[in-house]
Design a protein around this motif. Sequence first.
Motif, short mmCIF file in Angstrom:
data_model
loop_
_atom_site.label_atom_id
_atom_site.label_comp_id
_atom_site.label_asym_id
_atom_site.label_seq_id
_atom_site.Cartn_x
_atom_site.Cartn_y
_atom_site.Cartn_z
N VAL A 1 64.58 35.38 89.34
CA VAL A 1 63.51 36.36 89.55
C VAL A 1 62.84 36.08 90.88
N CYS A 2 62.69 37.12 91.70
CA CYS A 2 62.09 36.94 93.01
C CYS A 2 60.57 36.81 92.88
N ASN A 3 60.01 35.76 93.50
CA ASN A 3 58.56 35.57 93.42
C ASN A 3 57.85 35.96 94.73
N ASN A 4 58.62 36.56 95.66
CA ASN A 4 58.05 36.93 96.95
C ASN A 4 57.90 38.46 97.03
N PRO A 5 56.65 38.98 96.93
CA PRO A 5 56.42 40.43 96.87
C PRO A 5 57.01 41.19 98.05
N GLU A 6 57.07 40.56 99.24
CA GLU A 6 57.61 41.26 100.41
C GLU A 6 59.09 41.58 100.22
N ILE A 7 59.83 40.63 99.63
CA ILE A 7 61.27 40.85 99.38
C ILE A 7 61.45 41.90 98.28
N VAL A 8 60.62 41.80 97.24
CA VAL A 8 60.69 42.78 96.13
C VAL A 8 60.53 44.20 96.69
N GLU A 9 59.60 44.37 97.60
CA GLU A 9 59.31 45.69 98.18
C GLU A 9 60.47 46.23 99.01
#
Length: 501
Positions: free
Chosen positions: A273-281
């Motif tokens: 699970v990605c914990n970096n909001p910039e990558i999620v976006e």
Amino acid sequence: MSNKQTKTDVILIGAGIMSATLGSLLKELAPEWEIKVFEKLEEAGEESSNEWNNAGTGHSALCELNYTPERPDGSIDTGKAVKINEQFQLSKQFWSYLVHSNLIRNPQDFIMPIPHMSFVEGEENVAFLKKRFEALSNNPLFEGMEFSDDPEKLKEWVPLIMEDRELDEPIAATKIDSGTDVNFGALTRILFDHLKRKNVEINYRHCVKDIKRTNDGLWEVKLHNISSGTIEYHTAKFVFIGAGGGSLPLLQKTGIPESKHIGGFPVSGLFMVCNNPEIVERHHAKVYGKAKVGAPPMSVPHLDTRYINNEKTLLFGPFAGFSPKFLKTGSNLDLIGSVKPNNVITMLAAGVKEMKLTKYLIQQVMLSDEQRMEELREFIPGAKREDWDIVTAGQRVQVIKDTESGKGTLQFGTEVVNAADGSIAALLGASPGASTAVHVMLEVLEKCFPQHMKEWEPKIKEMIPSYGVSLVEDPELFKKVLISTSETLGLSENLPFQTVS
């Protein structure tokens, strides 16, 4: 210790998406029937249906390559893909009916529009994907699917996947915008809230100890009330076992002939699970790759945009694993306990046949965190270890049974096992499970209540307009159904054609 005894019309075992769906259908078709639900855990949708325990793809075969195998002559078999897509349309119709009837208030709490993509590398895989695209794109159910092997186009579609990628071999993807992300945990909880309002008695912290036929033809379910420590006995005319991986041991307790010669093989999983909001976006799609040789179908790698607790998240996986438990909250003795004199040959035959699968699972269990990162980097070349956490997904139990292709054949998918007289039924198996819950529960109704189907059919057609009709053979009805369900469920923006309101 007091023994409580009650009688009812219907008992549903397990508070997951299957019982929620069957209970909701029955409350519309036979509102006067009394229904009781028993669940071992403290609330609904906590095991196989939970949003952290399943892929939530809204499996409609838009991107899952394992649903379109290549035949020996090189052509693509689209039969399974078409069937699964049609089945998912039934689910959307039923959910739309519940929204129209104000039984579900806000569909965005459980379903969101998301493009579905398939992504492959290598000459052979690109050729396969192109053939798959050609085989599906003329089908009305797959209208709007696009294919591209142009790196510039792929950068527009999936910038995160294309960044830092060395283009030393052919690459291609298909994209279709009418895909969805479904939070089955949220949907399960919404449906159980609805059932509660309909006076369905839901008993949490109740563990089934035995299921027996009584002399008068009813089924008696013996339960341990975990909160009070007491034993309870409840009898019903009809029992449905929808306990995820826990269904097989409960089915075996019934002793019905149909429960014999069936085994189960548990497969566990991990997600990153990605914990970096910039990558999620930076990523907005569900992207499925090709399974590795020997991998079970539910281990197809995918990079998924998900909405969990109304927040956008990014998951990658699953990494398969092995645990002898049949449920996440199960026991290490589950697998051994499920081996009976009547299925031992079936189980042994599967062990011999599935050496590739066993080898694959052992390799997956042995993976280090760095090796998992390497697999992720096949999708996101620049992925960094600190941006990703690992979560344990749900347990799945694949059905093993004797079929025409021999003893101990591993079955992929879901199947209903019911007594000849329809008084008890169990749901076994895994993916595409939750996505096809409405289709599977209609099958339970057909098999277990044939005497009521004629009288129920008008109501079923009101709830599910395409019931009993092939949407592939009736493209006009499909278009009508797709427009209406998309409008009701808030998915219209992603339709492959313009709608005129």
